[in-house]
Design a protein around this motif. Structure first.
Motif, PDB file in Angstrom:
ATOM      1  N   UNK A   4       0.837  -1.206   0.000  1.00  0.00           N
ATOM      2  CA  UNK A   4       0.000   0.000   0.000  1.00  0.00           C
ATOM      3  C   UNK A   4       0.870   1.254   0.000  1.00  0.00           C
ATOM      4  N   UNK A   5       1.988   1.183   0.701  1.00  0.00           N
ATOM      5  CA  UNK A   5       2.936   2.304   0.739  1.00  0.00           C
ATOM      6  C   UNK A   5       4.310   1.789   0.331  1.00  0.00           C
ATOM      7  N   UNK A   6       4.883   2.399  -0.699  1.00  0.00           N
ATOM      8  CA  UNK A   6       6.266   2.145  -1.094  1.00  0.00           C
ATOM      9  C   UNK A   6       7.013   3.441  -0.817  1.00  0.00           C
ATOM     10  N   UNK A   7       7.785   3.446   0.265  1.00  0.00           N
ATOM     11  CA  UNK A   7       8.405   4.677   0.746  1.00  0.00           C
ATOM     12  C   UNK A   7       9.922   4.614   0.608  1.00  0.00           C
ATOM     13  N   UNK A   8      10.479   5.605  -0.098  1.00  0.00           N
ATOM     14  CA  UNK A   8      11.929   5.710  -0.212  1.00  0.00           C
ATOM     15  C   UNK A   8      12.464   6.440   1.016  1.00  0.00           C
ATOM     16  N   UNK A   9      13.432   5.832   1.680  1.00  0.00           N
ATOM     17  CA  UNK A   9      14.058   6.429   2.851  1.00  0.00           C
ATOM     18  C   UNK A   9      15.454   6.869   2.441  1.00  0.00           C
ATOM     19  N   UNK A  10      15.614   8.156   2.254  1.00  0.00           N
ATOM     20  CA  UNK A  10      16.855   8.700   1.708  1.00  0.00           C
ATOM     21  C   UNK A  10      17.882   8.940   2.812  1.00  0.00           C
ATOM     22  N   UNK A  11      19.106   9.204   2.383  1.00  0.00           N
ATOM     23  CA  UNK A  11      20.127   9.644   3.315  1.00  0.00           C
ATOM     24  C   UNK A  11      19.693  10.984   3.905  1.00  0.00           C
ATOM     25  N   UNK A  12      20.065  11.270   5.131  1.00  0.00           N
ATOM     26  CA  UNK A  12      19.578  12.493   5.783  1.00  0.00           C
ATOM     27  C   UNK A  12      20.041  13.765   5.093  1.00  0.00           C
ATOM     28  N   UNK A  13      19.139  14.741   5.041  1.00  0.00           N
ATOM     29  CA  UNK A  13      19.459  16.054   4.495  1.00  0.00           C
ATOM     30  C   UNK A  13      20.361  16.808   5.471  1.00  0.00           C
ATOM     31  N   UNK A  14      20.834  17.967   5.051  1.00  0.00           N
ATOM     32  CA  UNK A  14      21.687  18.778   5.928  1.00  0.00           C
ATOM     33  C   UNK A  14      20.959  19.099   7.227  1.00  0.00           C
ATOM     34  N   UNK A  15      19.673  19.450   7.125  1.00  0.00           N
ATOM     35  CA  UNK A  15      18.901  19.791   8.313  1.00  0.00           C
ATOM     36  C   UNK A  15      18.726  18.569   9.220  1.00  0.00           C
ATOM     37  N   UNK A  16      18.459  17.400   8.601  1.00  0.00           N
ATOM     38  CA  UNK A  16      18.306  16.179   9.392  1.00  0.00           C
ATOM     39  C   UNK A  16      19.632  15.774  10.033  1.00  0.00           C
ATOM     40  N   UNK A  17      20.728  15.978   9.300  1.00  0.00           N
ATOM     41  CA  UNK A  17      22.053  15.677   9.854  1.00  0.00           C
ATOM     42  C   UNK A  17      22.309  16.543  11.081  1.00  0.00           C
ATOM     43  N   UNK A  18      21.947  17.825  10.999  1.00  0.00           N
ATOM     44  CA  UNK A  18      22.137  18.722  12.144  1.00  0.00           C
ATOM     45  C   UNK A  18      21.393  18.198  13.367  1.00  0.00           C
ATOM     46  N   UNK A  19      20.134  17.791  13.174  1.00  0.00           N
ATOM     47  CA  UNK A  19      19.336  17.306  14.297  1.00  0.00           C
ATOM     48  C   UNK A  19      19.921  16.019  14.880  1.00  0.00           C
ATOM     49  N   UNK A  20      20.433  15.147  14.011  1.00  0.00           N
ATOM     50  CA  UNK A  20      21.041  13.909  14.490  1.00  0.00           C
ATOM     51  C   UNK A  20      22.283  14.216  15.325  1.00  0.00           C
ATOM     52  N   UNK A  21      23.143  15.084  14.792  1.00  0.00           N
ATOM     53  CA  UNK A  21      24.358  15.445  15.519  1.00  0.00           C
ATOM     54  C   UNK A  21      24.022  16.195  16.808  1.00  0.00           C
ATOM     55  N   UNK A  22      22.979  17.013  16.763  1.00  0.00           N
ATOM     56  CA  UNK A  22      22.577  17.762  17.954  1.00  0.00           C
ATOM     57  C   UNK A  22      22.116  16.813  19.065  1.00  0.00           C
ATOM     58  N   UNK A  23      21.319  15.799  18.698  1.00  0.00           N
ATOM     59  CA  UNK A  23      20.850  14.851  19.713  1.00  0.00           C
ATOM     60  C   UNK A  23      22.019  14.038  20.281  1.00  0.00           C
ATOM     61  N   UNK A  24      22.993  13.719  19.433  1.00  0.00           N
ATOM     62  CA  UNK A  24      24.190  13.016  19.924  1.00  0.00           C
ATOM     63  C   UNK A  24      24.934  13.887  20.936  1.00  0.00           C
ATOM     64  N   UNK A  25      25.111  15.150  20.573  1.00  0.00           N
ATOM     65  CA  UNK A  25      25.854  16.065  21.431  1.00  0.00           C
ATOM     66  C   UNK A  25      25.116  16.305  22.744  1.00  0.00           C
ATOM     67  N   UNK A  26      23.800  16.480  22.655  1.00  0.00           N
ATOM     68  CA  UNK A  26      23.005  16.700  23.864  1.00  0.00           C
ATOM     69  C   UNK A  26      23.095  15.505  24.812  1.00  0.00           C
ATOM     70  N   UNK A  27      23.116  14.300  24.254  1.00  0.00           N
ATOM     71  CA  UNK A  27      23.178  13.101  25.075  1.00  0.00           C
ATOM     72  C   UNK A  27      24.482  13.028  25.857  1.00  0.00           C
ATOM     73  N   UNK A  28      25.609  13.309  25.190  1.00  0.00           N
ATOM     74  CA  UNK A  28      26.876  13.199  25.913  1.00  0.00           C
ATOM     75  C   UNK A  28      27.117  14.404  26.823  1.00  0.00           C
TER      76      UNK A  28
END
Length: 477
Positions: free
Chosen positions: A325-349
């Protein structure tokens, strides 16, 4: 699972005389209440207390963790956390009158207990005993936080939740399958490391919470695709049928919601065109046919969802893709998504004391700093000359620059989340961190670091790792 409903506020007694008033939009807002492991309070009791407590607020921030319930004795003795989930509402907060509250109370299991299914037929002494599938009870404490940790450029997570809600609406209305059809099959495809499998597990966890009012139990069954191919010719198709017979037995329990995850589905659904051309074994053809037949049988069950992932979508049989019913492409993270990922990593440590205390700005704040004419052009100013606000701005700008580098290299979410580990191992060194030998462990068993390295040291280290990996990648090409 979000929606908008219109409610007319005019009294029926005054309908002839009262002027028309515009309807008030109400957004469905999901409140998730996690209970303590040994709490014995009734879910309905907690749900009622939470409802009353929330109505003491005027406005509530969406996608936030609520505080203050500790002041209510009945909640303090049983509740562990209260979270307002994300919503399709464009606002960051809503007045209580604009909310149609759905309160979900749950108590996740502490253990990773699961049941295994083997691919043994029991007819031969030398049958393989490879695990064909595992079943995990949900919700599971080990997967708490997984949903929030997954960050994508578009609204994939909400799209999947809305899809499940739509299938339930049609099922509850007993819509004729001959006229309107759906298969309860989702296919996520894209490059490795983009979080496809994690998203399936996180969705199963989320559904076990959201659908707790409909189903008393929820399970996730993960199929080991490679184990369903037998060394005995013509046996593979029978292994698929045997496994799905077990799945059907689980689905027979109408108070149980079952999510079936087929990881690397191309292993099971290699295109039948190859078998027809003689380039693929005919046993593989039997597997594809058996799987498609079983999927067609399951689509009439409203308490089951089939999730599948693939890195090689072109290798999948077109008949399987057509059933999704849904065929969803999951792309590599955009610049904005990369920022959020790195931010959550930094916040955790930072929280764990590995990095010295620092406020890491959100993406929107970072973008404002980037556009601001007051932003410093030198992102490497010494920490000693910066006050706390300017230092946070400096961190945001450096993190945005690092996110751009990671995006250019096409780094996956999996690769991004190991940057802090590699930075510590290769460039920072554990000498920057000290753990007192006589420090008493915290309640969760961890030992608090007495000092954490400065954030600039960590950013320097991660930048070096990214540059090093870029060189290594060039050698692989």
């Amino acid at each position: 699972m979000t929606g908008v409903s219109d409610i007319t506020m005019t009294s029926s007694q005054d309908i002839d005389s009262a002027p028309e008033t515009p309807p008030t939009k109400q957004w469905t807002v999901h409140i998730e209440v996690r209970l303590q492991p040994r709490a014995t309070a009734r879910f309905e009791t907690i749900r009622g207390r939470i409802f009353d407590w929330i109505h003491s607020f005027d406005r509530i921030n969406l996608a936030s963790t609520l505080e203050g319930w500790e002041d209510v004795p009945e909640l303090a003795s049983s509740v562990e956390r209260v979270v307002v989930s994300e919503s399709s509402c464009p606002s960051h907060s809503l007045h209580i009158s604009e909310m149609a509250l759905q309160i979900h109370v749950y108590q996740p299991a502490d253990t990773d207990s699961f049941e295994e299914f083997t691919n043994s037929t029991g007819t031969r002494e030398d049958d393989d005993e490879t695990m064909a599938a595992s079943v995990c009870e949900l919700p599971n404490r080990g997967w708490e936080g997984l949903w929030d940790s997954l960050i994508y450029a578009d609204d994939i997570k909400m799209k999947l939740l809305d899809y499940i809600h739509a299938t339930l609406v049609f099922s509850d209305a007993n819509v004729d399958f001959n006229l309107v059809s759906w298969n309860r099959v989702v296919l996520l495809h894209g490059p490795p490391g983009t979080g496809k499998t994690s998203l399936c597990r996180a969705l199963a966890q989320k559904l076990s919470i959201r659908l707790s009012h409909r189903y008393t139990q929820a399970r996730l069954l993960e199929i080991n695709s490679h184990s369903l191919f037998s060394k005995w010719f013509s046996e593979s198709g029978k292994l698929v049928q045997r496994l799905f017979s077990s799945i059907t037995e689980l689905v027979e329990e109408e108070d149980t919601f079952l999510v079936v995850l087929i990881d690397e589905v191309e292993s099971l659904t290699a295109a039948r065109a190859g078998a027809m051309a003689g380039t693929e074994p005919s046993d593989g053809l039997r597997v594809v046919n058996a799987l498609l037949t079983q999927l067609d049988k399951l689509k009439h069950r409203k308490n089951v969802l089939i999730m599948s992932t693939s890195n090689l979508v072109k290798a999948i049989d077109s008949a399987f893709v057509d059933r999704a019913d849904i065929v969803q492409y999951v792309d590599l993270p955009s610049r904005e998504a990369v920022y959020e990922i790195l931010r959550t990593c930094l916040c955790e440590i930072v929280v764990r004391g590995i990095v010295a205390p620092i406020s890491v700005p959100t993406l929107k704040q970072a973008q404002m700093y980037e556009l601001s004419a007051l932003a410093s052009t030198d992102h490497r100013l010494a920490s000693s000359v910066l006050d706390s606000r300017e230092k946070s701005k400096n961190v945001a700008l450096r993190l945005l620059s690092l996110a751009a580098q990671c995006r250019t290299q096409g780094m996956s979410g999996r690769a991004l989340r190991r940057l802090p580990v590699l930075a510590l191992a290769r460039y920072i060194g554990i000498g920057h961190l000290t753990v007192p030998s006589n420090a008493a462990p915290a309640a969760n068993g961890t030992r608090k670091l007495s000092t954490g390295a400065d954030v600039d040291v960590w950013l320097d280290g991660m930048e070096k790792v990214v540059k090093e990996q870029a060189k290594e990648h060039e050698r692989l090409i």
